[in-house]
Motif scaffolding. Sequence first.
Motif, PDB file in Angstrom:
ATOM      1  N   ALA A  25       0.388   2.029  -4.742  1.00 16.93           N
ATOM      2  CA  ALA A  25       0.248   2.400  -3.438  1.00 16.93           C
ATOM      3  C   ALA A  25      -1.446   3.074  -3.472  1.00 16.93           C
ATOM      4  O   ALA A  25      -1.658   2.490  -4.078  1.00 16.93           O
ATOM      5  CB  ALA A  25       0.700   4.196  -3.119  1.00 16.93           C
ATOM      6  N   GLU A  26      -1.920   2.484  -2.172  1.00 14.62           N
ATOM      7  CA  GLU A  26      -3.268   2.523  -2.224  1.00 14.62           C
ATOM      8  C   GLU A  26      -4.475   1.709  -2.764  1.00 14.62           C
ATOM      9  O   GLU A  26      -5.277   1.686  -3.054  1.00 14.62           O
ATOM     10  CB  GLU A  26      -3.634   4.207  -3.332  1.00 14.62           C
ATOM     11  N   VAL A  27      -3.399   0.725  -3.918  1.00 16.80           N
ATOM     12  CA  VAL A  27      -4.356  -0.642  -4.076  1.00 16.80           C
ATOM     13  C   VAL A  27      -5.043  -1.650  -2.807  1.00 16.80           C
ATOM     14  O   VAL A  27      -6.338  -2.184  -3.540  1.00 16.80           O
ATOM     15  CB  VAL A  27      -3.282  -1.590  -4.715  1.00 16.80           C
ATOM     16  N   GLY A  28      -5.041  -1.168  -2.013  1.00 16.65           N
ATOM     17  CA  GLY A  28      -5.375  -1.943  -0.204  1.00 16.65           C
ATOM     18  C   GLY A  28      -4.766  -2.994  -0.013  1.00 16.65           C
ATOM     19  O   GLY A  28      -5.502  -3.734   0.602  1.00 16.65           O
ATOM     20  N   LYS A  29      -3.091  -2.897   0.472  1.00  9.10           N
ATOM     21  CA  LYS A  29      -2.457  -3.738   0.709  1.00  9.10           C
ATOM     22  C   LYS A  29      -2.794  -4.357   2.275  1.00  9.10           C
ATOM     23  O   LYS A  29      -3.004  -5.571   2.916  1.00  9.10           O
ATOM     24  CB  LYS A  29      -0.835  -3.442   0.124  1.00  9.10           C
ATOM     25  N   SER A  30      -2.726  -2.856   2.870  1.00  7.86           N
ATOM     26  CA  SER A  30      -2.637  -2.992   4.355  1.00  7.86           C
ATOM     27  C   SER A  30      -4.211  -3.220   4.511  1.00  7.86           C
ATOM     28  O   SER A  30      -4.409  -4.018   5.459  1.00  7.86           O
ATOM     29  CB  SER A  30      -2.392  -1.593   4.985  1.00  7.86           C
ATOM     30  N   CYS A  31      -5.036  -3.299   3.922  1.00  9.06           N
ATOM     31  CA  CYS A  31      -6.832  -3.475   4.766  1.00  9.06           C
ATOM     32  C   CYS A  31      -7.187  -4.287   4.348  1.00  9.06           C
ATOM     33  O   CYS A  31      -7.648  -4.979   5.318  1.00  9.06           O
ATOM     34  CB  CYS A  31      -7.574  -2.550   3.289  1.00  9.06           C
ATOM     35  N   PHE A  41     -12.965  -3.289   8.087  1.00  5.86           N
ATOM     36  CA  PHE A  41     -12.165  -2.188   7.264  1.00  5.86           C
ATOM     37  C   PHE A  41     -12.090  -0.642   8.077  1.00  5.86           C
ATOM     38  O   PHE A  41     -12.867  -0.352   8.449  1.00  5.86           O
ATOM     39  CB  PHE A  41     -12.733  -2.920   6.151  1.00  5.86           C
ATOM     40  N   PRO A  43     -12.175   2.490   5.930  1.00  5.71           N
ATOM     41  CA  PRO A  43     -12.159   3.844   4.784  1.00  5.71           C
ATOM     42  C   PRO A  43     -11.045   4.447   4.240  1.00  5.71           C
ATOM     43  O   PRO A  43     -10.721   4.715   2.918  1.00  5.71           O
ATOM     44  CB  PRO A  43     -13.887   3.827   4.685  1.00  5.71           C
ATOM     45  N   ALA A  73       5.415  -0.902   1.675  1.00  7.41           N
ATOM     46  CA  ALA A  73       4.882   0.515   1.257  1.00  7.41           C
ATOM     47  C   ALA A  73       4.408   1.019  -0.575  1.00  7.41           C
ATOM     48  O   ALA A  73       5.526   0.037  -1.304  1.00  7.41           O
ATOM     49  CB  ALA A  73       5.142   2.221   1.575  1.00  7.41           C
ATOM     50  N   THR A 140     -17.590  -1.639  -6.534  1.00  6.33           N
ATOM     51  CA  THR A 140     -16.748  -0.532  -7.009  1.00  6.33           C
ATOM     52  C   THR A 140     -16.883  -1.234  -8.721  1.00  6.33           C
ATOM     53  O   THR A 140     -16.285  -0.749  -9.661  1.00  6.33           O
ATOM     54  CB  THR A 140     -15.828  -0.884  -6.599  1.00  6.33           C
ATOM     55  N   GLN A 168     -13.244  -4.713   1.524  1.00  2.73           N
ATOM     56  CA  GLN A 168     -14.022  -3.762   1.902  1.00  2.73           C
ATOM     57  C   GLN A 168     -15.304  -4.466   2.723  1.00  2.73           C
ATOM     58  O   GLN A 168     -15.541  -4.767   3.907  1.00  2.73           O
ATOM     59  CB  GLN A 168     -14.772  -2.456   0.571  1.00  2.73           C
TER      60      GLN A 168
HETATM   61  P1  GTP Z   1       0.280   2.145   0.573  1.00  2.41           P
HETATM   62  O1  GTP Z   1       0.276   1.813   2.040  1.00  2.41           O
HETATM   63  O2  GTP Z   1       0.746   3.628  -0.083  1.00  2.41           O
HETATM   64  O3  GTP Z   1       0.925   1.048  -0.306  1.00  2.41           O
HETATM   65  O4  GTP Z   1      -1.410   1.617   0.755  1.00  2.41           O
HETATM   66  P2  GTP Z   1      -2.262   0.323   0.450  1.00  2.41           P
HETATM   67  O5  GTP Z   1      -2.179  -0.770  -0.644  1.00  2.41           O
HETATM   68  O6  GTP Z   1      -1.657  -0.190   1.448  1.00  2.41           O
HETATM   69  O7  GTP Z   1      -3.249   0.248   0.420  1.00  2.41           O
HETATM   70  P3  GTP Z   1      -4.474   0.553   1.786  1.00  2.41           P
HETATM   71  O8  GTP Z   1      -4.910  -0.446   2.117  1.00  2.41           O
HETATM   72  O9  GTP Z   1      -3.583   1.571   2.698  1.00  2.41           O
HETATM   73  O10 GTP Z   1      -5.787   0.673   1.138  1.00  2.41           O
HETATM   74  C1  GTP Z   1      -5.754   1.998   0.345  1.00  2.41           C
HETATM   75  C2  GTP Z   1      -7.364   2.674  -0.070  1.00  2.41           C
HETATM   76  O11 GTP Z   1      -7.553   1.999  -0.698  1.00  2.41           O
HETATM   77  C3  GTP Z   1      -8.695   2.664   1.717  1.00  2.41           C
HETATM   78  O12 GTP Z   1      -8.425   4.523   1.490  1.00  2.41           O
HETATM   79  C4  GTP Z   1      -8.833   1.958   1.944  1.00  2.41           C
HETATM   80  O13 GTP Z   1     -10.573   2.415   2.950  1.00  2.41           O
HETATM   81  C5  GTP Z   1      -9.240   1.930   0.476  1.00  2.41           C
HETATM   82  N1  GTP Z   1      -9.771   0.298  -0.301  1.00  2.41           N
HETATM   83  C6  GTP Z   1      -9.004  -0.875   0.711  1.00  2.41           C
HETATM   84  N2  GTP Z   1      -9.148  -2.321  -0.079  1.00  2.41           N
HETATM   85  C7  GTP Z   1     -11.060  -2.172  -0.798  1.00  2.41           C
HETATM   86  C8  GTP Z   1     -11.522  -2.401  -1.098  1.00  2.41           C
HETATM   87  O14 GTP Z   1     -11.788  -3.822  -1.079  1.00  2.41           O
HETATM   88  N3  GTP Z   1     -12.751  -1.421  -1.572  1.00  2.41           N
HETATM   89  C9  GTP Z   1     -12.800  -0.644  -1.224  1.00  2.41           C
HETATM   90  N4  GTP Z   1     -14.101   0.281  -1.906  1.00  2.41           N
HETATM   91  N5  GTP Z   1     -11.774   0.282  -1.215  1.00  2.41           N
HETATM   92  C10 GTP Z   1     -10.791  -0.259  -0.687  1.00  2.41           C
END
Ligand code: GTP
Length: 275
Positions: A25-31, A41, A43, A73, A140, A168
């Motif tokens: 979770a939160e590694v940035g897959k959806s982004c 993007f 944030p 997810a 980062t 990002q």
């Molecule tokens: P789950 O859906 O819970 O599995 O998470 P996820 O992996 O889809 O993560 P998501 O894409 O929602 O991003 C999680 C957080 O990381 C968000 O606050 C994004 O803004 C941030 N984020 C994603 N990619 C980057 C990046 O390349 N750089 C930075 N600085 N933040 C990022």
Amino acid sequence: METNTPKRRDNKKSLRVKVISLGNAEVGKSCIIKRYCEKRFVPKYLATIGIDYGVTKVQVRDREIKVNIFDMAGHPFFYEVRNEFYKDSQGVLLVYDVGLRESFDALDSWLGEMKQEMGSQANMDSIVFIVCANKVSLVTRSRRVVDEGEGRLWAESRGFHYFETSAQSGEGINEMFQSFFSSITDMCENGGKRPVTEVSAGFTKEQADTIRRIRNSKDSWDMLGVKPGATREEVNKAYRKLAVLLHPDKCVAPGSEDAFKAVVNARTSLLKNIK
Ligand code: GTP
Ligand code: MG
């Protein structure tokens, strides 16, 4: 019967493929997916609830590819929802955050979860895997804890592609997806088998595993793979074996040079203290 072969549409040149995203979770897959599909993007963290689905069309050489993207997810809570969606995938985006070691260490268990759902290694062999070392932007950089060598070694020793990405800034995203879709197309044209040539690592699994072991060793004894209190002969023997395996002239695995230097230093410091 379910197969891994993509469904053909009327037009011979078009393909329909399924890809999934995996990682903590939160590694940035959806982004990453949003950056590619919507060029933007967000944030703010909006956790994916179970699964998100989207479709995009891409052109690879003379083929139109319709890509069905299943964005999973990462939270363990959603396992029961996720596990339905592994089957019939042609591509997997395996994502970790370069600032969070546990997200890198978790890649093995993501593969494990997928393998369990796929039923056999053979099914895993006809899938293109791309490893995304995400959040590598300048902003980062100071919090990076998993370096490129370590990530690349993990990926390439398994025959996976490795890309450094930032959802990002957009860095690496288009290149990564282009390579992803082009490899999936190659695989489909190759009868559903992952072509080995493209990512043939040029180093052995033993070399990759040894470099990883050296990186994670707790002291010089552990690094050389000898018991504390070993004799000069034992240290030298272990050193020679590692030197042959990792010598930069013979080993092209990412991180081999640093591992080789570390082994030389470990041997020197151990021999200093052995009578
Ligand atoms: P789950 O859906 O819970 O599995 O998470 P996820 O992996 O889809 O993560 P998501 O894409 O929602 O991003 C999680 C957080 O990381 C968000 O606050 C994004 O803004 C941030 N984020 C994603 N990619 C980057 C990046 O390349 N750089 C930075 N600085 N933040 C990022
Ligand atoms: Mg998500």
